[in-house]
Design a protein around this motif. Structure first.
Motif, PDB file in Angstrom:
ATOM      1  N   LEU A  25       0.808  -1.221   0.000  1.00  0.00           N
ATOM      2  CA  LEU A  25       0.000   0.000   0.000  1.00  0.00           C
ATOM      3  C   LEU A  25       0.842   1.272   0.000  1.00  0.00           C
ATOM      4  CD1 LEU A  25      -2.848  -0.926   2.509  1.00  0.00           C
ATOM      5  CD2 LEU A  25      -3.067  -0.615   0.046  1.00  0.00           C
ATOM      6  N   VAL A  26       2.161   1.150   0.106  1.00  0.00           N
ATOM      7  CA  VAL A  26       3.006   2.353   0.165  1.00  0.00           C
ATOM      8  C   VAL A  26       2.813   3.262  -1.056  1.00  0.00           C
ATOM      9  CG1 VAL A  26       5.416   3.131   0.039  1.00  0.00           C
ATOM     10  CG2 VAL A  26       4.735   1.472   1.753  1.00  0.00           C
ATOM     11  N   PRO A  27       2.814   2.738  -2.310  1.00  0.00           N
ATOM     12  CA  PRO A  27       2.586   3.641  -3.443  1.00  0.00           C
ATOM     13  C   PRO A  27       1.233   4.354  -3.389  1.00  0.00           C
ATOM     14  CG  PRO A  27       3.467   1.549  -4.198  1.00  0.00           C
ATOM     15  CD  PRO A  27       3.101   1.359  -2.761  1.00  0.00           C
ATOM     16  N   THR A  28       0.200   3.626  -2.941  1.00  0.00           N
ATOM     17  CA  THR A  28      -1.117   4.248  -2.838  1.00  0.00           C
ATOM     18  C   THR A  28      -1.127   5.347  -1.786  1.00  0.00           C
ATOM     19  OG1 THR A  28      -2.137   2.150  -3.468  1.00  0.00           O
ATOM     20  CG2 THR A  28      -3.566   3.806  -2.466  1.00  0.00           C
ATOM     21  N   ILE A  29      -0.521   5.067  -0.639  1.00  0.00           N
ATOM     22  CA  ILE A  29      -0.457   6.078   0.422  1.00  0.00           C
ATOM     23  C   ILE A  29       0.362   7.278  -0.036  1.00  0.00           C
ATOM     24  CG2 ILE A  29       0.340   6.515   2.771  1.00  0.00           C
ATOM     25  CD1 ILE A  29      -0.188   3.558   3.376  1.00  0.00           C
ATOM     26  N   GLY A  30       1.461   7.011  -0.739  1.00  0.00           N
ATOM     27  CA  GLY A  30       2.287   8.110  -1.238  1.00  0.00           C
ATOM     28  C   GLY A  30       1.557   8.976  -2.240  1.00  0.00           C
ATOM     29  N   LEU A  31       0.796   8.338  -3.123  1.00  0.00           N
ATOM     30  CA  LEU A  31       0.040   9.106  -4.104  1.00  0.00           C
ATOM     31  C   LEU A  31      -1.056   9.929  -3.437  1.00  0.00           C
ATOM     32  CD1 LEU A  31      -0.410   9.753  -7.081  1.00  0.00           C
ATOM     33  CD2 LEU A  31      -1.901   7.751  -7.224  1.00  0.00           C
ATOM     34  N   LEU A  32      -1.721   9.346  -2.429  1.00  0.00           N
ATOM     35  CA  LEU A  32      -2.743  10.089  -1.692  1.00  0.00           C
ATOM     36  C   LEU A  32      -2.143  11.286  -0.968  1.00  0.00           C
ATOM     37  CD1 LEU A  32      -5.580  10.472  -0.552  1.00  0.00           C
ATOM     38  CD2 LEU A  32      -4.995   8.818   1.244  1.00  0.00           C
ATOM     39  N   SER A  43       7.534  20.029  -4.308  1.00  0.00           N
ATOM     40  CA  SER A  43       8.843  20.352  -4.882  1.00  0.00           C
ATOM     41  C   SER A  43       9.913  20.460  -3.815  1.00  0.00           C
ATOM     42  CB  SER A  43       8.753  21.664  -5.667  1.00  0.00           C
ATOM     43  OG  SER A  43       7.795  21.573  -6.704  1.00  0.00           O
ATOM     44  N   ALA A  44       9.492  20.825  -2.602  1.00  0.00           N
ATOM     45  CA  ALA A  44      10.466  21.062  -1.536  1.00  0.00           C
ATOM     46  C   ALA A  44      10.870  19.788  -0.813  1.00  0.00           C
ATOM     47  CB  ALA A  44       9.910  22.077  -0.536  1.00  0.00           C
ATOM     48  N   SER A  45       9.976  18.818  -0.688  1.00  0.00           N
ATOM     49  CA  SER A  45      10.273  17.623   0.099  1.00  0.00           C
ATOM     50  C   SER A  45       9.433  16.450  -0.382  1.00  0.00           C
ATOM     51  CB  SER A  45      10.012  17.882   1.591  1.00  0.00           C
ATOM     52  OG  SER A  45       8.654  18.237   1.800  1.00  0.00           O
ATOM     53  N   GLY A  46       9.767  15.255   0.122  1.00  0.00           N
ATOM     54  CA  GLY A  46       9.043  14.045  -0.242  1.00  0.00           C
ATOM     55  C   GLY A  46       7.691  13.961   0.440  1.00  0.00           C
ATOM     56  N   TRP A  47       6.845  13.058  -0.078  1.00  0.00           N
ATOM     57  CA  TRP A  47       5.478  12.980   0.436  1.00  0.00           C
ATOM     58  C   TRP A  47       5.417  12.531   1.885  1.00  0.00           C
ATOM     59  CZ3 TRP A  47       4.067   8.290   2.347  1.00  0.00           C
ATOM     60  CH2 TRP A  47       4.785   7.174   1.907  1.00  0.00           C
ATOM     61  N   TRP A  48       6.429  11.784   2.368  1.00  0.00           N
ATOM     62  CA  TRP A  48       6.403  11.272   3.737  1.00  0.00           C
ATOM     63  C   TRP A  48       6.524  12.384   4.783  1.00  0.00           C
ATOM     64  CZ3 TRP A  48       9.843  10.110  -0.094  1.00  0.00           C
ATOM     65  CH2 TRP A  48      11.092  10.738  -0.026  1.00  0.00           C
ATOM     66  N   HIS A  49       6.946  13.589   4.375  1.00  0.00           N
ATOM     67  CA  HIS A  49       7.034  14.698   5.325  1.00  0.00           C
ATOM     68  C   HIS A  49       5.659  15.166   5.787  1.00  0.00           C
ATOM     69  CE1 HIS A  49      11.127  14.871   3.646  1.00  0.00           C
ATOM     70  NE2 HIS A  49      11.467  15.470   4.773  1.00  0.00           N
ATOM     71  N   VAL A  50       4.606  14.697   5.110  1.00  0.00           N
ATOM     72  CA  VAL A  50       3.270  15.112   5.509  1.00  0.00           C
ATOM     73  C   VAL A  50       2.909  14.558   6.882  1.00  0.00           C
ATOM     74  CG1 VAL A  50       2.007  13.163   4.511  1.00  0.00           C
ATOM     75  CG2 VAL A  50       0.934  15.412   4.613  1.00  0.00           C
ATOM     76  N   PHE A  51       3.525  13.448   7.284  1.00  0.00           N
ATOM     77  CA  PHE A  51       3.236  12.893   8.602  1.00  0.00           C
ATOM     78  C   PHE A  51       3.836  13.747   9.716  1.00  0.00           C
ATOM     79  CE2 PHE A  51       3.157   9.234   5.672  1.00  0.00           C
ATOM     80  CZ  PHE A  51       1.862   8.800   5.906  1.00  0.00           C
ATOM     81  N   ALA A  52       4.937  14.412   9.422  1.00  0.00           N
ATOM     82  CA  ALA A  52       5.534  15.319  10.401  1.00  0.00           C
ATOM     83  C   ALA A  52       4.883  16.704  10.359  1.00  0.00           C
ATOM     84  CB  ALA A  52       7.040  15.449  10.160  1.00  0.00           C
ATOM     85  N   LYS A  53       4.340  17.072   9.224  1.00  0.00           N
ATOM     86  CA  LYS A  53       3.694  18.380   9.076  1.00  0.00           C
ATOM     87  C   LYS A  53       2.304  18.190   8.455  1.00  0.00           C
ATOM     88  CE  LYS A  53       8.087  20.792   8.347  1.00  0.00           C
ATOM     89  NZ  LYS A  53       8.884  21.632   7.397  1.00  0.00           N
ATOM     90  N   PRO A  54       1.346  17.732   9.254  1.00  0.00           N
ATOM     91  CA  PRO A  54      -0.003  17.522   8.707  1.00  0.00           C
ATOM     92  C   PRO A  54      -0.689  18.807   8.254  1.00  0.00           C
ATOM     93  CG  PRO A  54       0.045  17.182  11.090  1.00  0.00           C
ATOM     94  CD  PRO A  54       1.464  17.340  10.666  1.00  0.00           C
ATOM     95  N   SER A  55      -0.139  19.960   8.618  1.00  0.00           N
ATOM     96  CA  SER A  55      -0.723  21.229   8.161  1.00  0.00           C
ATOM     97  C   SER A  55      -0.576  21.408   6.650  1.00  0.00           C
ATOM     98  CB  SER A  55      -0.056  22.404   8.887  1.00  0.00           C
ATOM     99  OG  SER A  55       1.345  22.416   8.646  1.00  0.00           O
ATOM    100  N   GLN A  56       0.270  20.588   6.010  1.00  0.00           N
ATOM    101  CA  GLN A  56       0.425  20.672   4.558  1.00  0.00           C
ATOM    102  C   GLN A  56      -0.783  20.117   3.801  1.00  0.00           C
ATOM    103  OE1 GLN A  56       4.034  18.613   3.552  1.00  0.00           O
ATOM    104  NE2 GLN A  56       5.387  20.186   4.401  1.00  0.00           N
ATOM    105  N   LEU A  57      -1.607  19.339   4.482  1.00  0.00           N
ATOM    106  CA  LEU A  57      -2.744  18.707   3.823  1.00  0.00           C
ATOM    107  C   LEU A  57      -3.750  19.758   3.377  1.00  0.00           C
ATOM    108  CD1 LEU A  57      -3.331  15.667   6.207  1.00  0.00           C
ATOM    109  CD2 LEU A  57      -2.140  15.694   4.018  1.00  0.00           C
ATOM    110  N   THR A  58      -4.158  19.654   2.121  1.00  0.00           N
ATOM    111  CA  THR A  58      -5.130  20.582   1.564  1.00  0.00           C
ATOM    112  C   THR A  58      -5.873  19.905   0.421  1.00  0.00           C
ATOM    113  OG1 THR A  58      -5.418  22.706   0.435  1.00  0.00           O
ATOM    114  CG2 THR A  58      -3.362  21.525   0.035  1.00  0.00           C
TER     115      THR A  58
END
Length: 279
Positions: A25-32, A43-58
């Motif tokens: 499920l990693v590719p699916t989670i990454g795409l989501l 452009s600034a960072s990889g998708w996994w940084h969203v777990f450390a900064k959930p404020s990026q979600l939009t």
């Protein structure tokens, strides 16, 4: 002691299966996660940084996607192509499979060999001849033409699969239904179709996934107004380069719909397999 060892082994197997499922499920989670981030964040960072900064979600990318008429129209085109192509292959394949399995007609075995031989014909070989044929009869670039192509190439496998499955139905069961006054159509609908649930469910799922994810046939046989989502996303890449704010949510929607269809019919598929095991 043996009970404890079995318990430990069972726990290890469950943990291993969970790890494999999460890895799958990693590719699916990454795409989501990518679809819920802004282009600057991606452009600034990889998708996994969203777990450390959930404020990026939009949901801005999804809003922009819904405002893109080409993407929404292509998604509807995908539905118009996939659903009829799946239904026709299942229905016609089931009827032909029953006929080849239990009906007597001249040359039955030879006709079945012809159908089986069509399984080895590559799709790529037929693209240009069928494109020329569709161009002469006015079907090139239409949704109906794409449906016909998918039905034509899906039927040989459907007939082969369902014929072999229907042939395993006990003859005594069919003879008992005929003695009760059931005709061929009623016999097919009331006896064969319920018993053929496992094969029919698997055929429908695989046909839906194959047509929904197809890009080669759609790329050749569709025009700008009839393109499915796969071709539309590829066009976005060609025209706008790294247009990730549209590509990421579009790709996720294109992927999550067949997954939802698979899981929605999974229960019927499993129940059909269990019913076939005890019939």
């Amino acid at each position: 002691m043996s009970w404890l060892l079995n318990k430990i082994n069972g726990g290890l197997v469950r943990v291993l299966l969970i790890v494999v499922a999460l890895f799958w499920l990693v590719p699916t989670i990454g795409l989501l996660a990518s679809s819920l981030r802004s282009p600057d964040d991606m452009s600034a960072s990889g998708w996994w940084h969203v777990f450390a900064k959930p404020s990026q979600l939009t949901f801005d990318s999804y809003q922009k996607l819904l405002e893109n008429g080409d993407i929404t129209h292509s998604l509807w085109n995908t539905v118009l192509i996939t659903v009829p192509a799946t239904v026709l292959v299942v229905v016609i394949g089931a009827l032909a499979g029953y006929a080849f399995a239990w009906m007597e007609f001249p040359g039955r075995d030879w006709w079945f060999l012809v159908v089986v031989s069509l399984l080895v014909v590559p799709v790529q070989v037929a693209l240009i001849p069928i494109a020329e044929l569709f161009g002469k009869i006015g079907l090139f670039g239409t949704i109906f033409g794409v449906i016909l192509f998918h039905v034509g190439f899906g039927l040989p496998f459907a007939v082969f699969l369902l014929r072999n499955f229907f042939a395993e139905i006990p003859r005594e069961l069919l003879e008992a239904a005929r003695l009760d006054g059931a005709g061929e159509l009623r016999l097919f609908a009331r006896v064969v179709m319920p018993l053929g649930g496992p094969a029919i469910a698997s055929l429908g799922i695989f046909q839906f996934l194959w047509v929904w994810n197809d890009m080669l046939v759609a790329l050749v046989f569709t025009k700008s107004g009839t393109q499915p989502i796969t071709v539309a996303l590829q066009t976005q890449v060609r025209q706008f380069g790294n247009n990730v704010d549209v590509l990421a949510p579009g790709a996720f929607i294109s992927m999550v719909i067949p997954l939802a269809v698979f899981f929605a019919f999974q229960r019927q598929f499993v129940s059909g397999v269990m019913a076939g095991a005890v019939k």
